[in-house]
Scaffold this motif. Sequence first.
Motif, PDB file in Angstrom:
ATOM      1  N   ASN A  98       0.872  -1.178   0.000  1.00 44.03           N
ATOM      2  CA  ASN A  98       0.000   0.000   0.000  1.00 44.03           C
ATOM      3  C   ASN A  98       0.913   1.233   0.000  1.00 44.03           C
ATOM      4  OD1 ASN A  98      -2.151   1.800   0.337  1.00 44.03           O
ATOM      5  ND2 ASN A  98      -2.407   1.372   2.526  1.00 44.03           N
ATOM      6  N   ILE A 107      -3.116   0.555   7.500  1.00 47.09           N
ATOM      7  CA  ILE A 107      -3.955  -0.644   7.553  1.00 47.09           C
ATOM      8  C   ILE A 107      -3.195  -1.798   8.218  1.00 47.09           C
ATOM      9  CG2 ILE A 107      -5.172  -2.373   6.149  1.00 47.09           C
ATOM     10  CD1 ILE A 107      -5.846  -0.072   4.188  1.00 47.09           C
ATOM     11  N   ARG A 113      -8.057  -4.352  12.969  1.00 45.01           N
ATOM     12  CA  ARG A 113      -8.458  -5.041  11.740  1.00 45.01           C
ATOM     13  C   ARG A 113      -8.187  -6.538  11.859  1.00 45.01           C
ATOM     14  NH1 ARG A 113      -9.067  -0.933   7.202  1.00 45.01           N
ATOM     15  NH2 ARG A 113      -9.524  -2.794   6.016  1.00 45.01           N
ATOM     16  N   GLU A 131     -11.509   0.059   0.214  1.00 47.88           N
ATOM     17  CA  GLU A 131     -11.728   0.686   1.524  1.00 47.88           C
ATOM     18  C   GLU A 131     -12.972   1.563   1.529  1.00 47.88           C
ATOM     19  OE1 GLU A 131      -9.946   0.645   4.845  1.00 47.88           O
ATOM     20  OE2 GLU A 131     -10.063  -1.252   3.761  1.00 47.88           O
ATOM     21  N   LYS A 132     -13.293   2.138   0.354  1.00 45.76           N
ATOM     22  CA  LYS A 132     -14.465   3.006   0.277  1.00 45.76           C
ATOM     23  C   LYS A 132     -15.768   2.263   0.542  1.00 45.76           C
ATOM     24  CE  LYS A 132     -12.573   6.551  -2.697  1.00 45.76           C
ATOM     25  NZ  LYS A 132     -12.462   7.013  -4.081  1.00 45.76           N
ATOM     26  N   ARG A 137     -12.792  -5.610   6.534  1.00 50.21           N
ATOM     27  CA  ARG A 137     -12.021  -5.101   7.673  1.00 50.21           C
ATOM     28  C   ARG A 137     -10.755  -5.909   7.925  1.00 50.21           C
ATOM     29  NH1 ARG A 137     -12.233  -0.359   8.323  1.00 50.21           N
ATOM     30  NH2 ARG A 137     -11.594  -0.509  10.487  1.00 50.21           N
ATOM     31  N   TYR A 140      -4.589  -6.143   3.365  1.00 54.25           N
ATOM     32  CA  TYR A 140      -4.440  -6.216   1.909  1.00 54.25           C
ATOM     33  C   TYR A 140      -3.072  -6.723   1.494  1.00 54.25           C
ATOM     34  CZ  TYR A 140      -8.668  -3.395   1.625  1.00 54.25           C
ATOM     35  OH  TYR A 140      -9.944  -2.948   1.728  1.00 54.25           O
TER      36      TYR A 140
ATOM     37  N   GLN B  34     -10.192  10.520   2.929  1.00 55.46           N
ATOM     38  CA  GLN B  34     -10.178   9.056   2.931  1.00 55.46           C
ATOM     39  C   GLN B  34      -8.866   8.513   2.365  1.00 55.46           C
ATOM     40  OE1 GLN B  34     -13.664   6.956   1.497  1.00 55.46           O
ATOM     41  NE2 GLN B  34     -12.981   5.228   2.701  1.00 55.46           N
ATOM     42  N   VAL B  38      -6.034   6.124   4.270  1.00 56.90           N
ATOM     43  CA  VAL B  38      -5.585   4.824   3.766  1.00 56.90           C
ATOM     44  C   VAL B  38      -4.118   4.857   3.342  1.00 56.90           C
ATOM     45  CG1 VAL B  38      -5.924   3.104   1.944  1.00 56.90           C
ATOM     46  CG2 VAL B  38      -7.905   4.181   3.018  1.00 56.90           C
TER      47      VAL B  38
END
Lengths: 234, 234
Positions: A98, A107, A113, A131-132, A137, A140, B34, B38
Motif C-alpha cells: 500500500n 492498515i 483489523r 476501503e471506500k 475489515r 491487503y 479518505q 488509507v
Amino acid sequence: MERGGQDRTAAVKEREAASRTPSHSRTHGKAGAQAAEVSGKALGGMIEAFMRLPGIGRKSAERLAYAILGMPMEEASGIAQAILDLKNNSRYCPICNNITEDAVCSICRDEKRDATRICVVEEPSNILILEKTGIFRGRYHAIMGAIAPIDGIGPEDLKIDGLMERLKAGGIKEVILATNPTVKGETTALYLSKLIKPHGISVSRIAYGLPVGGDIEYADENTVQRALEGRREM
Amino acid sequence: MERGGQDRTAAVKEREAASRTPSHSRTHGKAGAQAAEVSGKALGGMIEAFMRLPGIGRKSAERLAYAILGMPMEEASGIAQAILDLKNNSRYCPICNNITEDAVCSICRDEKRDATRICVVEEPSNILILEKTGIFRGRYHAIMGAIAPIDGIGPEDLKIDGLMERLKAGGIKEVILATNPTVKGETTALYLSKLIKPHGISVSRIAYGLPVGGDIEYADENTVQRALEGRREM
C-alpha cells in the motif's frame, strides 16, 4: 520512489515505458511546439508535461494548462508542491505494498483489523477503492500487476513472494482474490489459488455479475452469463 | 498572473471562484481525507490538488495521483517545474491578450501577418485553436470572456476598450467575431458588431452549421436550422 532490492517490477515498467515512448514523444513534441510558437515555451512545456499523464490527451492538456494560467499563483504552486510532496514523502508499505508515509501503512498497523484475512489486489490504488466500501475489515496485499504472458510478465515479475511469506508465517484463514475482472486478472487469480490452497488456506474470488444501477440491455453476454451462473436464492 | 490596472475581469473571476468554493472544498476534503487515511497525507493532498483543475473529478484525480507516484522522480518534478515556469514566465500580451513570455506576443510581433484583420475571441486559449487551422493570417484580440447579464458580466467587465483603441488607431479593414456559438457568445458578437460598424470597419461572424464528420441524425434542431439558412450554392 525507491524500492531497494525489488527491482524486477520496476524493470518491467521501464521496459513498457520505453516501448511506448516513440509515438508518445512525437505527439507531445508537435502539440507543444505549436502552443510554444503561438503562446510561449512555458505553455508548450506545460501541455507536453500534462500529456505524460494517463488519459490526458492534447485537448485536455491544453485546457489544463490554460486553467493553471488562470489560477492565483498560490493555488498553482500548491499543485506543484503537492507533486513534490507526494514523490518525496510516499513509499510502498514493506508488508502489503500500500502507499504510505510511514514505516508501515495505516492498515497493516491497525490492530483492530482482522489479521486472519488478506485481500489480494493488483495495484495499491485498488486498496482505496475497496476501503471506500467499508465492508472489508481485514488486510491487503498489492502484487503490483497481473500475469500477462503476452506482455512477458510472469509470476516472477510480481510481488507474490511477499504474499507467500505472509501466508507461511501463519494465522491467515482466508485470502480474497480481488484482481481485475479481465483475462490477466483471472489468470493471476487462478495461479494464486493453486499456489495458496495447498497451505490449507481458504481462497475466494470476488463475484462477477451485473453492475449495480446498470441495465441488463447494455450488459455484454459474458457478464450476463456470469450473472446467471452466480445467481443466489432469494 | 498580474495585470496592473486591469483588475475588473480579475475581480469578476474571483467573484465566480468564491461562489463555487463551498461545495467544491467540501467534496475535496472528503475525497482527500479518505485517501489520506488509507495511504497518507501526501496522496490525499495530491488528489485534492488535482480536483481543483477543471474537468478533473474525484476518480480522475485519484488516477492521476497514482500515476505521479509511479513516475520516475525526474518526470514528476518536471511536471511541477512546468507549472511554476508557466506561472512565472507567462503573461498576457498588452496588445491582444494572447499568452506570451515576451513584451509583445509572437503574433502581434509578426510583420508578415495581415495587420488589417483582427479576429476577436473570448479567451486566449481560443487563439491556439484558430491558429491550428492555419487559414487565418491576421491578428487577434481576446476580450477575456463574454457578455452574460445573468452572471452580472457586462461589456465593461471585458477587455473591449483595448480592442476599440486598436480600431480607432486606424488601418483595420475587417473584424471577424469568433466568440463562442452560445447565447453569451452571440450576445457579445451582436454588441461588438453594433459598436464597430459605425467606424466604417467590415464586421463578420464565423459560420454556424453541421460539424465536419458529424451525422445530421445527431445534430440538434437549431444547428440544422442554421446549416440550412447558411447554405451555399454549389
